[in-house]
Write a protein that holds these residues in place. Structure first.
Motif, mmCIF file in Angstrom:
data_model
loop_
_atom_site.group_PDB
_atom_site.id
_atom_site.type_symbol
_atom_site.label_atom_id
_atom_site.label_comp_id
_atom_site.label_asym_id
_atom_site.label_seq_id
_atom_site.Cartn_x
_atom_site.Cartn_y
_atom_site.Cartn_z
ATOM 1 N N LEU A 17 44.923 12.669 99.054
ATOM 2 C CA LEU A 17 45.872 12.011 98.147
ATOM 3 C C LEU A 17 47.244 11.911 98.793
ATOM 4 O O LEU A 17 47.890 10.867 98.753
ATOM 5 N N LEU A 39 51.624 22.848 87.559
ATOM 6 C CA LEU A 39 51.956 24.018 88.389
ATOM 7 C C LEU A 39 53.415 23.964 88.846
ATOM 8 O O LEU A 39 54.154 24.943 88.738
ATOM 9 N N TYR A 62 59.290 15.283 92.614
ATOM 10 C CA TYR A 62 58.224 14.309 92.889
ATOM 11 C C TYR A 62 58.746 13.108 93.667
ATOM 12 O O TYR A 62 58.032 12.537 94.503
ATOM 13 N N TRP A 66 57.270 11.949 97.210
ATOM 14 C CA TRP A 66 56.965 10.546 97.502
ATOM 15 C C TRP A 66 57.610 10.122 98.825
ATOM 16 O O TRP A 66 56.987 9.507 99.677
ATOM 17 N N GLN A 76 49.879 22.373 109.562
ATOM 18 C CA GLN A 76 50.872 23.406 109.258
ATOM 19 C C GLN A 76 50.649 24.064 107.915
ATOM 20 O O GLN A 76 51.494 24.832 107.470
ATOM 21 N N GLY A 77 49.537 23.746 107.260
ATOM 22 C CA GLY A 77 49.259 24.449 106.023
ATOM 23 C C GLY A 77 48.756 23.533 104.933
ATOM 24 O O GLY A 77 48.450 22.369 105.171
ATOM 25 N N THR A 78 48.672 24.093 103.732
ATOM 26 C CA THR A 78 48.061 23.363 102.638
ATOM 27 C C THR A 78 49.070 22.452 101.941
ATOM 28 O O THR A 78 50.265 22.738 101.914
ATOM 29 N N ALA A 81 51.063 24.352 99.256
ATOM 30 C CA ALA A 81 52.178 25.173 99.737
ATOM 31 C C ALA A 81 53.360 24.282 100.100
ATOM 32 O O ALA A 81 54.524 24.625 99.856
ATOM 33 N N TRP A 82 53.071 23.134 100.667
ATOM 34 C CA TRP A 82 54.128 22.193 101.058
ATOM 35 C C TRP A 82 54.888 21.704 99.822
ATOM 36 O O TRP A 82 56.128 21.701 99.786
ATOM 37 N N THR A 84 54.941 23.154 96.902
ATOM 38 C CA THR A 84 55.585 24.321 96.297
ATOM 39 C C THR A 84 56.942 24.587 96.942
ATOM 40 O O THR A 84 57.927 24.908 96.267
ATOM 41 N N THR A 85 56.988 24.459 98.260
ATOM 42 C CA THR A 85 58.235 24.693 98.980
ATOM 43 C C THR A 85 59.315 23.717 98.527
ATOM 44 O O THR A 85 60.462 24.103 98.279
ATOM 45 N N ARG A 88 60.444 24.764 94.989
ATOM 46 C CA ARG A 88 61.236 26.000 94.947
ATOM 47 C C ARG A 88 62.638 25.764 95.510
ATOM 48 O O ARG A 88 63.619 26.239 94.971
ATOM 49 N N HIS A 89 62.717 25.028 96.615
ATOM 50 C CA HIS A 89 64.032 24.750 97.200
ATOM 51 C C HIS A 89 64.933 24.062 96.196
ATOM 52 O O HIS A 89 66.085 24.445 96.002
ATOM 53 N N PHE A 125 45.342 28.152 97.559
ATOM 54 C CA PHE A 125 46.105 29.214 98.192
ATOM 55 C C PHE A 125 45.131 30.212 98.803
ATOM 56 O O PHE A 125 44.907 31.298 98.287
#
Lengths: 189, 231
Positions: A17, A39, A62, A66, A76-78, A81-82, A84-85, A88-89, A125
């Motif tokens: 996606l 989430l 969002y 986009w 570099q990861g899921t 997690a990307w 989420t970062t 959070r920032h 996760f």
């Protein structure tokens, strides 16, 4: 609800996606939003503690997803997690700009208990087991400092107030225990 | 990496640095690949904590606000919609001539097509259709939902499982776990799940052990999926 089951089926294709979103696919973006917004909205609300602000921030999150989807690197990861970062920032930036009264956050340790059902190798996760194990090796109150900083956006000053300790003590706790956490996580598969 | 750098990256991710420190790290990240890698490492390893929060459904209006800010959102939606309609019409035409038979497509673990849900209506008297496919390919299944008759009919067209595996169909509604609709073998009818709601519903097919998932939950990769459209 925990959401872990629906995440398990859904996250198989979050990466696809996100790839489509990077190509400007608005339909994929709406689907991605449908799968992840509860989430991310939940974590933003928890940090800013205000529903109206959380809506504004989630909107911005969002739009950033986009715009930045092209820069997501699967190696570099899921995707979760990307995203989420990014959330959070943005939430922590907003919290620092306009701080709120510290909440009673005694549930830092209780939150940690909820890592248990996340020990699901197919969840978004996949590192949940390792993280739970390693956090459990960190002694209190340093462990709660880490969890409250991550989940609730506590600053050093808020942590100092909560644990009735000087800010420099909080820095020392974090320094020592974040190194221990890294050593533990690196030893985990 | 020095210990100080490890902790700096961790505190940057946790959000416990002062504003000045955080801004300094952000600037450094633009050029310092090693620090960037360290920050990414922490982001990934700490991310499971984000799932500790309760999920909170975002208000419906939030998506509209986001969509309104997308550049040329209308154009995107319109082009995707017309593509979906064309795909759907094509699928229906092919379905009507399905007696002629279709070459089986090898099942691929690659994802997946997404149809569009702009056709949704809250009309409970309606019937719906999901073209379950892998993207631009020929549809793998047609799932038809007849709400008044409380029936779902499933017609496999070009869905093929690797030997020794079964394809299992799942109904994925809003905010609840995938519900098994059974193993896909032949055209069949089944009752509508009690929890059925057309809004944001989709169907997906996963690859499972012979006979279907052993535990009632999806265990294998999604090989086909499609969203439900009002017919």
């Amino acid at each position: 609800m925990s959401g872990s089951l629906s995440m398990k089926a859904g996250d198989v294709d979050l990466q696809a996606l996100l790839g489509a979103v990077a190509e400007g696919d608005g339909v994929a973006f709406k689907t991605l939003y449908g799968r992840t917004s509860s989430l991310l909205f939940g974590l933003v609300i928890r940090i800013v503690r205000d529903r109206g602000r959380a809506e504004d921030i989630t909107q911005d999150v969002y739009l950033r997803i986009w715009q930045k989807a092209r820069s997501f690197a699967p190696d570099q990861g899921t995707p979760m997690a990307w995203m989420t970062t990014i959330a959070r920032h943005r939430a922590i930036d907003a919290l620092r700009e306009k701080p709120l009264q510290p909440i009673d956050a005694d549930e830092g340790t209780r939150l940690l208990d909820r890592l248990t059902p996340l020990g699901d190798p197919q969840s978004a996760f996949a590192d949940a087991n390792a993280l739970r194990h390693c956090l459990e090796t960190i002694e209190e109150p340093a462990r709660s400092c880490i969890v409250l900083a991550y989940c609730d956006g506590f600053s050093r000053e808020e942590l100092a107030e909560k644990f009735a300790a000087p800010v420099n003590t909080i820095k020392t706790w974090l320094h020592r225990n974040l190194l221990a956490l890294r050593a533990c996580l690196e030893a985990e598969p | 990496m020095t210990d100080a750098e490890v902790v700096l990256a961790a505190e940057y991710v946790l959000g416990t640095l002062s504003d000045a420190e955080a801004q300094s790290v952000a600037r450094q990240l633009e050029t310092d690949q090693d620090l960037r890698a360290l920050v990414t490492w922490w982001e990934q390893r700490l991310a499971p904590m984000a799932a500790l929060n309760d999920r909170v459904p975002a208000p419906d209006a939030l998506w509209s606000r986001i969509e309104a800010h997308l550049p040329a959102a209308r154009d995107l939606a319109a082009s995707a919609e017309s593509a979906a309609v064309v795909e759907l019409r094509g699928a229906l035409r092919r379905w009507r001539t399905a007696a002629a038979g279709f070459a089986l497509l090898a099942a691929s673990l690659a994802f997946v097509g997404i149809a569009i849900d702009r056709h949704y209506r809250r009309d409970l008297g309606a019937s719906y259709i999901a073209v379950v496919n892998r993207g631009g390919d020929q549809p793998a299944l047609i799932v038809r939902v007849d709400v008044p008759a409380r029936k779902i009919s499933v017609r496999p067209l070009a869905a093929e499982a690797p030997s020794g595996r079964s394809l299992e169909l799942w109904y994925i509604g809003k905010d609840h776990a995938p519900l098994s609709m059974g193993v896909v073998e032949k055209a069949e009818q089944m009752p509508l799940p009690a929890a059925f709601a057309a809004e944001n519903a989709s169907f997906a097919v996963t690859l499972e052990p012979p006979g279907g998932s052993p535990n009632g939950n999806p265990t294998g990769p999604i090989v086909y999926s499609g969203q439900l459209l009002k017919e």
